[in-house]
Design an enzyme around this catalytic site. Structure first.
Site, short mmCIF file in Angstrom:
data_model
loop_
_atom_site.label_atom_id
_atom_site.label_comp_id
_atom_site.label_asym_id
_atom_site.label_seq_id
_atom_site.Cartn_x
_atom_site.Cartn_y
_atom_site.Cartn_z
N SER A 121 0.91 -1.09 -0.08
CA SER A 121 0.00 0.06 0.13
C SER A 121 0.87 1.11 0.01
O SER A 121 0.83 1.93 1.04
CB SER A 121 -0.99 0.05 1.31
OG SER A 121 -0.17 0.09 2.46
N HIS B 263 -3.11 -6.22 2.20
CA HIS B 263 -2.28 -7.20 2.71
C HIS B 263 -3.01 -8.57 2.88
O HIS B 263 -2.45 -9.46 3.51
CB HIS B 263 -1.82 -6.84 3.92
CG HIS B 263 -0.84 -5.51 3.89
ND1 HIS B 263 -0.52 -4.88 5.05
CD2 HIS B 263 -0.38 -5.00 3.16
CE1 HIS B 263 0.15 -3.85 4.57
NE2 HIS B 263 0.30 -4.19 3.40
N GLU C 143 -5.09 -2.90 8.86
CA GLU C 143 -4.41 -3.21 9.89
C GLU C 143 -5.34 -2.95 11.35
O GLU C 143 -5.87 -2.11 11.61
CB GLU C 143 -3.10 -2.52 10.16
CG GLU C 143 -2.30 -2.80 8.88
CD GLU C 143 -0.85 -2.21 8.95
OE1 GLU C 143 -0.30 -1.86 9.93
OE2 GLU C 143 -0.29 -2.07 7.80
N GLU D 246 1.60 -9.74 6.91
CA GLU D 246 2.18 -9.25 8.06
C GLU D 246 2.05 -10.49 9.13
O GLU D 246 2.16 -9.81 10.34
CB GLU D 246 1.79 -7.67 8.35
CG GLU D 246 2.24 -7.07 7.42
CD GLU D 246 1.92 -5.42 7.61
OE1 GLU D 246 1.35 -5.00 8.67
OE2 GLU D 246 2.63 -4.56 6.60
N ASP E 297 -4.61 0.89 11.02
CA ASP E 297 -4.28 1.70 9.81
C ASP E 297 -5.17 1.17 8.85
O ASP E 297 -5.47 0.02 8.41
CB ASP E 297 -2.86 0.87 9.55
CG ASP E 297 -2.30 1.54 8.03
OD1 ASP E 297 -2.97 2.78 7.77
OD2 ASP E 297 -0.95 1.18 7.61
N GLU F 43 -4.27 5.37 12.20
CA GLU F 43 -3.25 5.65 10.83
C GLU F 43 -3.94 5.87 9.59
O GLU F 43 -4.82 4.91 9.19
CB GLU F 43 -2.14 4.49 10.97
CG GLU F 43 -0.98 4.69 9.86
CD GLU F 43 -0.03 3.64 9.72
OE1 GLU F 43 0.13 2.86 10.87
OE2 GLU F 43 0.57 3.34 8.61
N ASP G 273 0.99 8.11 7.50
CA ASP G 273 1.95 7.23 6.72
C ASP G 273 2.13 7.75 5.40
O ASP G 273 2.92 8.67 4.95
CB ASP G 273 1.49 5.83 6.97
CG ASP G 273 2.29 5.09 6.10
OD1 ASP G 273 3.30 5.29 5.64
OD2 ASP G 273 1.78 3.69 5.93
N LYS H 51 9.09 5.20 7.77
CA LYS H 51 9.64 4.07 7.20
C LYS H 51 10.83 4.49 6.40
O LYS H 51 10.85 5.37 5.32
CB LYS H 51 8.62 3.47 6.09
CG LYS H 51 7.24 3.06 6.49
CD LYS H 51 6.26 2.94 5.57
CE LYS H 51 4.96 1.86 6.07
NZ LYS H 51 3.94 2.44 5.32
N HIS I 42 8.10 -1.29 9.75
CA HIS I 42 8.44 -2.28 8.68
C HIS I 42 7.55 -1.80 7.51
O HIS I 42 6.75 -0.99 7.31
CB HIS I 42 8.06 -3.73 9.17
CG HIS I 42 6.52 -3.89 9.39
ND1 HIS I 42 6.11 -4.93 9.38
CD2 HIS I 42 5.50 -3.14 9.58
CE1 HIS I 42 4.52 -5.24 9.74
NE2 HIS I 42 4.46 -3.81 9.58
N LYS J 198 5.88 -0.69 14.55
CA LYS J 198 4.85 -1.61 14.09
C LYS J 198 5.58 -2.56 13.40
O LYS J 198 6.34 -2.15 12.32
CB LYS J 198 3.53 -0.95 13.48
CG LYS J 198 3.76 -0.28 12.00
CD LYS J 198 2.65 -0.25 11.65
CE LYS J 198 2.51 0.24 10.39
NZ LYS J 198 1.24 0.48 9.69
C1 PEP Z 1 1.63 0.49 6.10
O1 PEP Z 1 0.76 0.87 5.19
O2 PEP Z 1 1.66 0.91 7.13
C2 PEP Z 1 2.35 -0.82 5.80
C3 PEP Z 1 3.17 -1.51 6.59
O3 PEP Z 1 2.06 -1.48 4.39
P1 PEP Z 1 2.88 -1.29 3.28
O4 PEP Z 1 4.19 -1.81 3.75
O5 PEP Z 1 2.14 -2.22 2.45
O6 PEP Z 1 2.96 0.26 2.72
MG MG Z 2 0.29 2.52 7.09
#
Ligand code: PEP
Ligand code: MG
Length: 419
Positions: free
Chosen positions: A42, A152, A161, A204, A241, A283, A310, A335, A363, A386
């Site tokens: 995503s 996911h 999530e 995940e 999320d 999130e 995010d 990230k 992650h 997370k």
């Molecule tokens: C997220 O959206 O926070 C996530 C971990 O998913 P992705 O790595 O698919 O963006």
């Molecule tokens: Mg996210």
């Protein structure tokens, strides 16, 4: 001992979804640091470019060009650089690339070099990665993604999530243990209620049951917490999320079997939080361009809820500045591969901290055995991390590294057990 980069080597390896990704090793003499770059599903529209080869090989997902960019272009140019000059290295590569989003050489190539160098520098000094990164001795509160939806998983659950947050515990180790107990209880409950296919795992490591509303997911989580004798809203809180950009189609949010206009979707959250005060962290509740809607939740809840950005901010200082101007968040999801170098990720962290906001180190849904983010979360002093469910080794590897760090720190370790 030498402090200069003497060799750079990249190769194509696999991530947890069986897709190729970049692994880089940086040498100084016969010592080396290594990093494997993760990959999202995503992904935010504004993330730095993850270079993929296209064509038929690996369904177009090969990373041989990015590997070549490390081995034949960036690598030779960074030879001889001081391994302790992380910022200089990162800025040099950013300049060489010359694009605003690392489109020329690939964020996967640049980040591979950036973090492998940091690992080498830590090793050279005889330090753990987290000690090299910073002075903090804080263990983050884990956010364990135990029910997987969205992109996911393969079902109808729109929200991506549902996370357990073991806040009311004295140590990371205790919080993790209690979460694992709830995770296994959830498995039993899901199987009883929805049948054995409900306990298949998503990307995940969380379960991907045939649940199609957020309320049903939250109800079964609360029941599992209670079954294990833990107290909701005291020992456990929950996070979601939404990754809402993924279910926005033609200007409407498709969620829980309904099609909601933006303002109705804002009300959806008001009602959800009112009915489930256990919901502490939200999130990406809205589309990645809608700073105003994020701001609406911040205004309504202040610091009593974490409004986590995010896809909205993609670990990018410019976008975080926009979020600051618009009051659109109070927590950053960080990230490293969204931005593509350690130095820029640190700038994003520092900018967020200048507002006294929190940070969740995260992650990606496509992960590897690399545990760097566990060290990053402690070294930086992030409030939360997370890194998936307590299942599947690419997720568990990070939790295990945090257990090691907590043990190593002994009495100096402080677990972030605050709301
Ligand atoms: C997220 O959206 O926070 C996530 C971990 O998913 P992705 O790595 O698919 O963006
Ligand atoms: Mg996210």
């Amino acid at each position: 001992m030498t402090n200069e980069i003497s060799k750079v080597r990249a190769r194509e390896v696999l991530d947890s979804r069986g897709n190729p990704t970049v692994e880089v090793e940086i040498y100084s003499g016969n010592q080396f640091g290594r990093f494997i770059v993760p990959s999202g599903a995503s992904t935010g529209q504004f993330e730095a470019v993850e270079l993929r080869d296209g064509g038929n090989r690996f369904h177009g997902k090969g990373v041989l060009q990015a590997v070549k960019n490390v081995n034949e272009i960036l690598g030779p140019k960074v030879l001889g650089r001081d391994i302790f000059d992380q910022e200089g290295l990162d800025k040099f590569m950013i300049e060489l690339d010359g694009t605003p989003n690392k489109a020329k050489y690939g964020a996967n190539a640049i980040l591979g070099i950036s973090i492998a160098n940091m690992r080498l520098a830590a090793k050279n000094k005889g330090l753990w990665d987290f000690e090299y990164i910073g002075d903090s001795k804080r263990l983050p509160c884990p956010m364990l993604n135990v029910i997987n939806g969205g992109s996911h998983a393969g079902g109808d659950l729109a929200i991506q999530e549902f996370m357990l947050m073991p806040i009311g515990f004295d140590s990371f180790k205790d919080g993790l243990r209690a979460s694992v107990e709830v995770y296994h209880q959830l498995k039993k409950q899901l199987k009883k209620k929805y049948g054995s296919s409900a306990i298949n795992l998503g990307d995940e490591g969380g379960f991907a049951p045939p649940i199609d509303t957020a309320r049903d997911a939250i109800d079964i989580l609360i029941a599992s917490i209670k079954d294990m004798g833990y107290k909701p809203e005291e020992q456990f809180y929950l996070g979601i999320d939404a990754a809402a950009s993924e279910f926005l189609h033609d200007g409407k949010y498709h969620i829980d079997g309904k099609i909601l206009a933006r303002d109705d979707f804002i009300n959806y959250y008001y009602e959800l939080v009112e009915d489930y005060p256990i919901l502490l962290s939200l999130e990406d509740p809205f589309d990645e361009n809608d700073f105003e809607a994020f701001g609406d939740l911040v205004t309504k809840y202040g610091s009593t809820r974490a409004i986590v950005a995010d896809d909205l901010t993609v670990t990018n200082v410019e976008r975080i500045n926009t979020a600051i101007d618009k009051g659109a968040m109070n927590y950053l999801l960080l990230k490293v591969n969204q931005i593509g170098s350690f130095t820029e990720a640190k700038e994003a962290f520092d900018l967020t901290k200048s507002k006294d906001w929190g940070v969740v180190i995260s992650h990606r849904s496509g992960e590897t055995e690399d545990t760097f983010i566990a060290d990053l979360s402690v070294g930086m002093g992030a409030e939360r991390i997370k890194t998936g469910a307590p299942a599947r080794s690419e997720r568990v590897a990070k939790y295990n590294q945090l257990l090691r760090i907590e043990e190593y720190l002994g009495d100096e370790a402080q677990y972030y057990n605050k709301i």
